[in-house]
Design an enzyme around this catalytic site. Structure first.
Site, PDB file in Angstrom:
ATOM      1  CD  GLU A 170      -3.189  -0.855   2.014  1.00 52.32           C
ATOM      2  OE1 GLU A 170      -2.997  -0.233   3.076  1.00 52.32           O
ATOM      3  OE2 GLU A 170      -4.290  -1.297   1.680  1.00 52.32           O
ATOM      4  CD  GLU A 217      -4.401  -5.747   2.465  1.00 53.10           C
ATOM      5  OE1 GLU A 217      -5.105  -5.055   3.236  1.00 53.10           O
ATOM      6  OE2 GLU A 217      -3.179  -5.597   2.364  1.00 53.10           O
ATOM      7  CD  GLU A 255      -3.783  -3.965  10.862  1.00 52.41           C
ATOM      8  OE1 GLU A 255      -4.259  -3.034  10.190  1.00 52.41           O
ATOM      9  OE2 GLU A 255      -3.093  -4.878  10.365  1.00 52.41           O
ATOM     10  CG  HIS A 292      -8.791  -6.126  10.312  1.00 47.59           C
ATOM     11  ND1 HIS A 292      -9.253  -7.051   9.395  1.00 47.59           N
ATOM     12  CD2 HIS A 292      -8.666  -4.955   9.644  1.00 47.59           C
ATOM     13  CE1 HIS A 292      -9.386  -6.444   8.221  1.00 47.59           C
ATOM     14  NE2 HIS A 292      -9.047  -5.173   8.352  1.00 47.59           N
TER      15      HIS A 292
END
Ligand code: GLA
Length: 644
Positions: free
Chosen positions: A174, A331, A379, A382
């Site tokens: 990213e 993703e 995370e 998540h």
């Protein structure tokens, strides 16, 4: 690409001829659209690893992304590389027939890099240093970072070049997703000056392009120029615009530095990087030629009623980046993310619908972040394909069911999305320029693009998203939202498209400045006056967020008018085509009505006839020419696949 024998043995069609041969290593390892997620086995022990492989096979996993945050383990001491922690995972995955998109591990340097080289840390416009302790704490212009990154990539590439699991290289992660993308440290400042020297040659040319006679900003040497830092009032607009261009280019240079190493050591292995949800940061049309396949991370907000169309738009962008080539959804979340203020879960069926939406728009892989929910770290809340609760959970059951379902659609792998009749123009430098400060009102490129995409999406009319340089001839209708900054040459191409018989819809505040953000003189919108048959004298944004313009007709007819009297929507014949102009921002219902009329006149229809409102379809074409239609209904979560 697959040999005919391989194809016959695997029972799937070869990829469509429009898919580049460079992707053979990727396609040859898959039998149906790729399915899986980010796999981070370094967070777990051997027992879990064994269960991972068993569950992956049961869930139909065929592709995982490995090693994204693996730098600290792979180079624990500067210059000493050890991939022992990863070898077993690569072997086990290969043994299970699961292909690997292998990350180059450069997204997050180990703590020793900033410890030894604090100058690699990024600095914000106000001078704040971004420290390690999170991720992506590196300056995009740092030669030290690039040198360490490329050395790691070379070791990694040599180590795994011939590994049977390797299907694809995944560079970094990213690019540009965190605030470290805009660095103002001394190294970045020097790099910005170099970039400007190359662009302008002389400081006089820069002074001219930057309009520096305004506010006494004339430079007498490049060494005086800074990145646009915190300042008393509005910064020079073109300084800001050039800085955005520079930041996109610097990150691309990081990507290319890694790519060059990979191409040298593993020339037959395709390369990608995952783009963040359609964002302003990177000029994706300038990046896309350097990827073998476009990859995307999609995180629609379950609390956002407009998320479905927003996502469709972003998928149209991804498909458009390489001229309609299939792309990879690398993703998405199986359910909730953990990084919004309030993180809604996806209700049962929504993850399947979202995944099919990607496939309908051309995705050749459906992957998640991540395979197994982390026990610790930032995370841990998540969602994941294997939740904290293990496989006996709703999310995992839905994940496994979708894996089995996608495996049954082998012919979709390597099929190409059918070309749309409508093109929507998106240009990143224009996006940056449009949203500069000190304009008649706050303008929002993405919001306007979405508002223009919605009437087509809702009517199941396919749209391609194209750059200003695209070949427009194949399209019946070109939609141009807020093309504020445009060169005279690009404007002439749009006019020629209409002259040759195309239909164009252009929205307000277009054709205002050139590529140096200098106003095109001769009455707004000077480069489009002849095409549109109008002259705009004044802008009149309302306090309520509305937009109005004082428009004079110069050959165009008024289709609609403001309550106050003047024309708000116009239509003009130009050569063999028609140009519409919207000097306003219509509400969604009025926009739909208007676009329905425009496309009826242009002879543009929905993907399939007689679809009920609320169901939309997209078509992909297999190598043998069979159209495969995917029908999606958001309200009910229904998905239907029709062939022929
Ligand atoms: C991004 C990153 C992943 C992870 C997810 C969480 O897409 O690439 O590493 O942080 O967000 O949504």
């Amino acid at each position: 690409m697959s040999t005919p024998e391989q194809t016959e043995a695997s029972g799937r069609l070869p990829a469509h001829p429009a898919v580049p041969p460079r992707l053979a290593r990727f396609y040859d390892k898959l039998r149906a659209p790729g399915y899986g997620g980010d796999y981070n086995p370094e967070q777990w022990g051997p027992q879990v690893h064994d269960e991972d492989i068993r569950l992956m096979r049961e869930a139909g996993v065929s592709l995982v992304t490995l090693g994204i945050f693996g730098w600290a383990r792979s180079e624990p001491v500067p210059g000493e590389y050890d991939f022992g922690w990863l070898d077993g995972h690569m072997d086990r995955l290969a043994g299970a027939g699961i292909a690997v998109s292998l990350a180059t591990m450069t997204a997050s340097p180990p703590p020793w890099l900033p410890e030894r080289h604090p100058e690699t840390l990024p600095v914000l416009q106000d001078g704040t240093t971004l420290y390690p302790g999170s991720r992506q704490h590196w300056c995009p212009s740092s030669p030290v970072y690039r040198e360490h990154a490329t050395r790691l990539v070379a070791e990694l590439a040599r180590h795994y070049a011939d590994h049977p699991a390797l299907a694809l290289w995944h560079i970094g992660n990213e690019f540009g997703c965190h605030i470290s993308r805009h660095c103002h440290c001394p190294v970045s400042t020097e790099a910005f000056r170099r970039w400007l020297r190359e662009r302008y040659g002389t400081v006089d040319a820069l002074n001219d392009a930057w309009s520096t006679d305004f506010w006494s900003q004339r430079y007498t040497g490049f060494e005086q120029i800074l990145t646009p830092r915190t300042a008393p009032s509005f910064r020079n607009p073109i300084q800001q615009l050039d800085y955005q261009r520079f930041c996109s280019d610097e990150l691309l240079a990081c990507y290319l530095a890694e790519r060059e190493v990979l191409d040298r050591i593993t020339p037959g292995t395709p390369v990608t990087t995952n783009f963040v949800p359609v964002a302003k940061t990177l000029d994706l049309f300038s990046w896309a030629p350097h990827l073998d396949v476009v990859s995307y991370d999609s995180y629609p907000d379950p609390h956002d009623a407009s998320a479905f169309q927003r996502t469709a738009f972003s998928y149209d962008v991804m498909r458009g980046l390489r001229g309609g080539q299939p792309w990879l959804l690398l993703e998405q979340a199986p359910s909730a993310v953990n990084w919004r203020r309030r993180n809604g879960r996806k209700p049962s069926g929504r993850m399947r619908l979202d995944s099919w939406q990607a496939v309908a728009h051309g995705a050749d892989a459906v992957l998640f972040f991540q395979w197994r929910a982390s026990r610790g770290g930032a995370e841990k809340f998540h969602s994941a394909m294997v939740p904290h609760g293990g496989p006996d959970t709703r999310i995992h059951r839905e994940v496994a069911a979708l894996g089995a379902e996608l495996a049954g659609h082998a012919d979709l792998l390597g099929s190409v999305p059918a070309r749309a009749e409508v093109a929507l123009l998106l240009d990143w430098p224009n996006w940056w320029a449009l949203e500069l400060d000190a304009h008649p009102a706050d303008l929002d490129m993405l919001g306007t693009a979405l508002a223009h995409h919605k009437p087509f999406h809702d009517a199941s009319v396919a749209t391609d998203v194209v750059p200003v340089t695209a070949d427009l001839a194949p399209y019946k209708l070109l939609v141009v939202p807020n093309l504020y900054s445009v060169s005279t040459a690009a404007a002439a191409r749009l006019a020629a498209y209409v002259h040759g018989g195309g239909t164009l819809v252009m929205s307000f505040f277009s054709g205002i400045t050139d590529e140096h953000d200098r106003v095109h003189l001769g009455g707004y919108p000077a480069p489009f006056r002849e095409l549109l048959g109008v002259r705009v004298e004044e802008f009149d944004p309302g306090a309520d967020g509305s937009w109005a313009e004082v428009i004079h007709l110069e050959g165009a007819e008024a289709v609609e008018s403001f309550d106050s009297g003047g024309p708000s929507v116009t239509r003009h014949s130009h050569g063999a085509g028609t140009a519409w102009y919207l000097g306003t921002r219509p509400r969604p219902a009025a926009m739909r009505e208007l676009m329905d009329r425009v496309r009826a006149e242009a002879g543009v229809g929905p993907v399939l006839p007689d679809l009920p409102e609320g169901t939309y379809a997209r078509t992909r074409v297999t190598a043998d020419g069979t159209p495969v239609h995917v029908l999606l209904t958001e309200a009910t979560g229904e998905v239907a696949v029709r062939r022929g």
